[in-house]
Design a protein around this motif. Structure first.
Motif, PDB file in Angstrom:
ATOM      1  N   THR A  98    -109.273  82.834  71.597  1.00 15.56           N
ATOM      2  CA  THR A  98    -108.390  81.931  72.344  1.00 15.56           C
ATOM      3  C   THR A  98    -109.013  81.588  73.699  1.00 15.56           C
ATOM      4  O   THR A  98    -108.900  80.458  74.173  1.00 15.56           O
ATOM      5  CB  THR A  98    -106.989  82.542  72.539  1.00 15.56           C
ATOM      6  OG1 THR A  98    -107.090  83.761  73.270  1.00 15.56           O
ATOM      7  CG2 THR A  98    -106.313  82.809  71.209  1.00 15.56           C
ATOM      8  N   CYS A 111    -109.956  77.811  75.165  1.00 18.74           N
ATOM      9  CA  CYS A 111    -109.503  77.335  76.479  1.00 18.74           C
ATOM     10  C   CYS A 111    -110.686  77.038  77.405  1.00 18.74           C
ATOM     11  O   CYS A 111    -110.669  76.053  78.152  1.00 18.74           O
ATOM     12  CB  CYS A 111    -108.563  78.357  77.113  1.00 18.74           C
ATOM     13  SG  CYS A 111    -106.948  78.459  76.298  1.00 18.74           S
ATOM     14  N   ALA A 167    -104.107  77.768  73.628  1.00 19.63           N
ATOM     15  CA  ALA A 167    -104.765  78.096  72.363  1.00 19.63           C
ATOM     16  C   ALA A 167    -103.980  79.148  71.599  1.00 19.63           C
ATOM     17  O   ALA A 167    -103.309  80.003  72.177  1.00 19.63           O
ATOM     18  CB  ALA A 167    -106.188  78.589  72.616  1.00 19.63           C
ATOM     19  N   VAL A 168    -104.119  79.075  70.266  1.00 18.54           N
ATOM     20  CA  VAL A 168    -103.448  79.980  69.342  1.00 18.54           C
ATOM     21  C   VAL A 168    -104.429  80.314  68.231  1.00 18.54           C
ATOM     22  O   VAL A 168    -105.253  79.474  67.864  1.00 18.54           O
ATOM     23  CB  VAL A 168    -102.210  79.276  68.721  1.00 18.54           C
ATOM     24  CG1 VAL A 168    -101.666  80.047  67.533  1.00 18.54           C
ATOM     25  CG2 VAL A 168    -101.128  79.056  69.757  1.00 18.54           C
ATOM     26  N   THR A 169    -104.369  81.521  67.709  1.00 23.62           N
ATOM     27  CA  THR A 169    -105.048  81.830  66.444  1.00 23.62           C
ATOM     28  C   THR A 169    -104.003  82.319  65.458  1.00 23.62           C
ATOM     29  O   THR A 169    -102.918  82.777  65.851  1.00 23.62           O
ATOM     30  CB  THR A 169    -106.134  82.906  66.574  1.00 23.62           C
ATOM     31  OG1 THR A 169    -105.513  84.194  66.672  1.00 23.62           O
ATOM     32  CG2 THR A 169    -107.035  82.673  67.774  1.00 23.62           C
ATOM     33  N   SER A 187    -109.825  85.393  62.380  1.00 22.76           N
ATOM     34  CA  SER A 187    -109.237  85.850  63.641  1.00 22.76           C
ATOM     35  C   SER A 187    -108.828  87.320  63.623  1.00 22.76           C
ATOM     36  O   SER A 187    -108.474  87.861  64.674  1.00 22.76           O
ATOM     37  CB  SER A 187    -108.045  84.960  64.031  1.00 22.76           C
ATOM     38  OG  SER A 187    -107.090  84.849  63.003  1.00 22.76           O
TER      39      SER A 187
END
Length: 246
Positions: free
Chosen positions: A102, A106, A113-115, A90
């Protein structure tokens, strides 16, 4: 046999986090330590790539098509957020690419969403940190990409160390990691970031924060913090800085 069925209320209502992990993740047990009882983790993995941990691997495991496919694999259990649990994947292509990951998650159907590197960016902003020390298990080239990512965020890397490992990162001992974190620290650093979701750090955070007098930020810690924050759930686990971030 006479049972009072009222004794069997439950189970506790489950809330889910979808986790997209690189194929070589070996620290699922550590991940569970970062979440409260009512949270379940639903893991999907990116496809196996026959290359060592390197710039090439980071780029292969961050292919947005793989992330979209993995997202679809966990959607049927209705996670409230999907996390791409990989630091190098990421950060390797910069801040804009991290944001595109992200979006890809989605777009594949995730509610949020998260990284890992996105979570790092959030925490650095929330704590108003501008100078950090860094420890990674990677080679010098990939570690340099982390420095570039931090620079894009307006954060200076004042000191850095790397282990130069091409695999087996989860096997590194706590003693070795602690020694290298202490060696990587710098008097000008406001915090220390320990990269890689496959590097075990959970039990080191509290004693090292006490010894160094500054936040010790680690990859799995940050990722789970960002997920739980989006779910309005209490943060669990070590790290004084966790209590300083709304």
């Amino acid at each position: 046999m006479d049972f009072d069925l009222l004794e069997f209320e439950g189970p506790l209502a489950q809330r889910g986090i979808g986790v997209i992990a690189p194929f070589d993740l070996a620290l699922e047990r550590e991940l569970w330590r970062w979440v409260p009882m009512e949270v379940s983790l639903h893991l999907a993995r990116t496809p196996y790539e026959p290359v060592p941990v390197s710039m090439e691997m980071a780029q292969l495991v961050s292919d947005s098509r793989h992330l979209a496919a993995a997202t679809r694999d966990v959607l049927h259990v209705e996670p409230e957020v999907v996390a791409y649990l990989c630091t190098s994947g990421s950060f390797v292509n910069g801040v804009d690419y991290e944001r595109s990951l992200t979006k890809a998650i989605c777009d594949a159907g995730a509610t949020d969403a998260v990284t890992t590197s996105g979570a790092l960016a959030e925490v650095l902003h929330q704590l108003d940190l501008h100078r950090v020390s860094v420890l990674t298990p990677y080679d010098g080239d990939l570690t340099g990409k982390l420095h570039d990512f931090l620079a894009e965020l307006g954060v200076d890397t004042v000191s850095s160390d790397h282990l130069g490992l091409g695999g087996g990162i989860w096997k590194v001992s706590y003693r070795t990691i602690a020694e290298r974190i202490l060696a990587a620290d710098h008097a000008d650093a406001e915090a220390i970031f320990v990269s890689c979701t496959n590097l075990p750090t959970y039990d080191l955070i509290e004693p090292l924060e006490s010894a160094l007098g500054k936040p010790v930020l680690t990859a799995n810690q940050l990722t789970m913090w960002a997920c739980l924050r989006r779910m309005n759930l209490p943060i669990v686990g070590p790290g004084k800085w966790l209590r300083e971030v709304d």
